[in-house]
Design a protein around this motif. Structure first.
Motif, PDB file in Angstrom:
ATOM      1  N   THR A  82     -63.310  28.600 -24.304  1.00 17.98           N
ATOM      2  CA  THR A  82     -64.249  28.443 -25.400  1.00 17.98           C
ATOM      3  C   THR A  82     -65.563  27.988 -24.798  1.00 17.98           C
ATOM      4  OG1 THR A  82     -62.503  27.798 -26.922  1.00 17.98           O
ATOM      5  CG2 THR A  82     -64.739  27.249 -27.560  1.00 17.98           C
ATOM      6  N   PHE A  83     -66.607  28.781 -24.976  1.00 20.87           N
ATOM      7  CA  PHE A  83     -67.918  28.413 -24.474  1.00 20.87           C
ATOM      8  C   PHE A  83     -68.747  27.897 -25.635  1.00 20.87           C
ATOM      9  CE2 PHE A  83     -72.390  29.561 -23.892  1.00 20.87           C
ATOM     10  CZ  PHE A  83     -72.679  28.786 -22.788  1.00 20.87           C
ATOM     11  N   ILE A  84     -69.319  26.718 -25.465  1.00 22.67           N
ATOM     12  CA  ILE A  84     -70.234  26.162 -26.453  1.00 22.67           C
ATOM     13  C   ILE A  84     -71.599  26.097 -25.799  1.00 22.67           C
ATOM     14  CG2 ILE A  84     -70.801  24.166 -27.885  1.00 22.67           C
ATOM     15  CD1 ILE A  84     -67.807  23.623 -28.069  1.00 22.67           C
ATOM     16  N   GLN A  90     -73.325  25.697 -30.446  1.00 21.48           N
ATOM     17  CA  GLN A  90     -72.358  26.467 -31.223  1.00 21.48           C
ATOM     18  C   GLN A  90     -71.430  27.214 -30.276  1.00 21.48           C
ATOM     19  OE1 GLN A  90     -74.711  29.028 -33.683  1.00 21.48           O
ATOM     20  NE2 GLN A  90     -75.212  27.403 -35.142  1.00 21.48           N
ATOM     21  N   PRO A  91     -70.159  27.383 -30.678  1.00 21.76           N
ATOM     22  CA  PRO A  91     -69.236  28.150 -29.836  1.00 21.76           C
ATOM     23  C   PRO A  91     -69.610  29.628 -29.825  1.00 21.76           C
ATOM     24  CG  PRO A  91     -68.127  27.401 -31.830  1.00 21.76           C
ATOM     25  CD  PRO A  91     -69.506  26.829 -31.862  1.00 21.76           C
ATOM     26  N   SER A  92     -69.260  30.285 -28.728  1.00 24.40           N
ATOM     27  CA  SER A  92     -69.551  31.711 -28.628  1.00 24.40           C
ATOM     28  C   SER A  92     -68.628  32.502 -29.540  1.00 24.40           C
ATOM     29  CB  SER A  92     -69.397  32.186 -27.182  1.00 24.40           C
ATOM     30  OG  SER A  92     -68.068  32.032 -26.764  1.00 24.40           O
ATOM     31  N   PRO A  98     -71.605  34.477 -24.518  1.00 22.33           N
ATOM     32  CA  PRO A  98     -72.356  33.775 -23.482  1.00 22.33           C
ATOM     33  C   PRO A  98     -73.020  34.778 -22.545  1.00 22.33           C
ATOM     34  CG  PRO A  98     -69.999  33.519 -23.125  1.00 22.33           C
ATOM     35  CD  PRO A  98     -70.166  34.265 -24.396  1.00 22.33           C
ATOM     36  N   MET A  99     -74.182  34.393 -22.024  1.00 24.58           N
ATOM     37  CA  MET A  99     -74.924  35.267 -21.120  1.00 24.58           C
ATOM     38  C   MET A  99     -75.292  34.489 -19.859  1.00 24.58           C
ATOM     39  SD  MET A  99     -77.238  37.516 -23.705  1.00 24.58           S
ATOM     40  CE  MET A  99     -77.354  38.854 -22.540  1.00 24.58           C
ATOM     41  N   LEU A 100     -75.061  35.116 -18.716  1.00 20.12           N
ATOM     42  CA  LEU A 100     -75.379  34.520 -17.424  1.00 20.12           C
ATOM     43  C   LEU A 100     -76.786  34.927 -17.029  1.00 20.12           C
ATOM     44  CD1 LEU A 100     -74.385  32.987 -14.857  1.00 20.12           C
ATOM     45  CD2 LEU A 100     -73.677  35.223 -13.989  1.00 20.12           C
ATOM     46  N   ASP A 139     -67.560  37.853 -20.643  1.00 21.58           N
ATOM     47  CA  ASP A 139     -66.407  37.967 -21.537  1.00 21.58           C
ATOM     48  C   ASP A 139     -65.607  36.675 -21.458  1.00 21.58           C
ATOM     49  OD1 ASP A 139     -66.923  40.619 -22.250  1.00 21.58           O
ATOM     50  OD2 ASP A 139     -65.984  41.343 -20.404  1.00 21.58           O
ATOM     51  N   VAL A 140     -65.353  36.072 -22.617  1.00 24.25           N
ATOM     52  CA  VAL A 140     -64.511  34.873 -22.654  1.00 24.25           C
ATOM     53  C   VAL A 140     -63.358  35.080 -23.590  1.00 24.25           C
ATOM     54  CG1 VAL A 140     -65.454  32.661 -21.959  1.00 24.25           C
ATOM     55  CG2 VAL A 140     -66.497  33.855 -23.823  1.00 24.25           C
TER      56      VAL A 140
END
Length: 140
Positions: A82-84, A90-92, A98-100, A139-140
């Motif tokens: 879970t990426f916040i 906010q969670p993705s 998410p973007m690198l 991708d998560v």
């Protein structure tokens, strides 16, 4: 105490009962039965040989595009990511992944879009700037 109940005082029986109770209680609540620190430490020891091998290979393959492959260590080491986003808090989601950024900082897509000014995105954590097309969707 009656002789037929003496087996209930066995310390090994109580230790096994405590372990089983803890396992079932954690499973029912969706928690790991071992502490997160123990899981992380154990997994660290498991992946260390792969990481060492990768570091040795990377020295020889400076410009090669090499993807690091890890074996499956079992279900006890599989977690849902879970990426916040640290910017929008906010969670993705699939619509807001998410973007690198090229500077290796990770933000949500909505944060990248909101930070974009005149076609450039300024990283909120370091002095680097990039264009939005330089950001890679993760991708998560």
């Amino acid at each position: 105490i009656n002789a037929e109940y003496m087996g209930l005082l066995d310390e090994e029986l109580w230790a096994a009962t405590r372990c089983k109770f803890s396992t079932v209680a954690c499973w029912a609540r969706g928690l790991p039965k071992d502490s997160h620190l123990l899981l992380t430490t154990n997994l660290g020891f498991l992946v260390m040989p792969t990481l060492n091998k990768f570091l040795k290979l990377r020295q020889n393959l400076r410009n090669a595009d090499y993807e690091l492959q890890f074996p499956d260590y079992g279900p006890q080491y599989q977690f849902q990511s879970t990426f916040i986003c640290p910017v929008v808090q906010q969670p993705s989601t699939p619509a807001n992944p998410p973007m690198l950024m090229p500077c290796q900082h990770v933000l949500s897509k909505s944060a990248v879009l909101s930070l974009e000014k005149m076609g450039r995105v300024k990283c909120p954590y370091c002095p680097s700037e990039c264009v939005r097309s330089d950001c890679i969707t993760l991708d998560v």
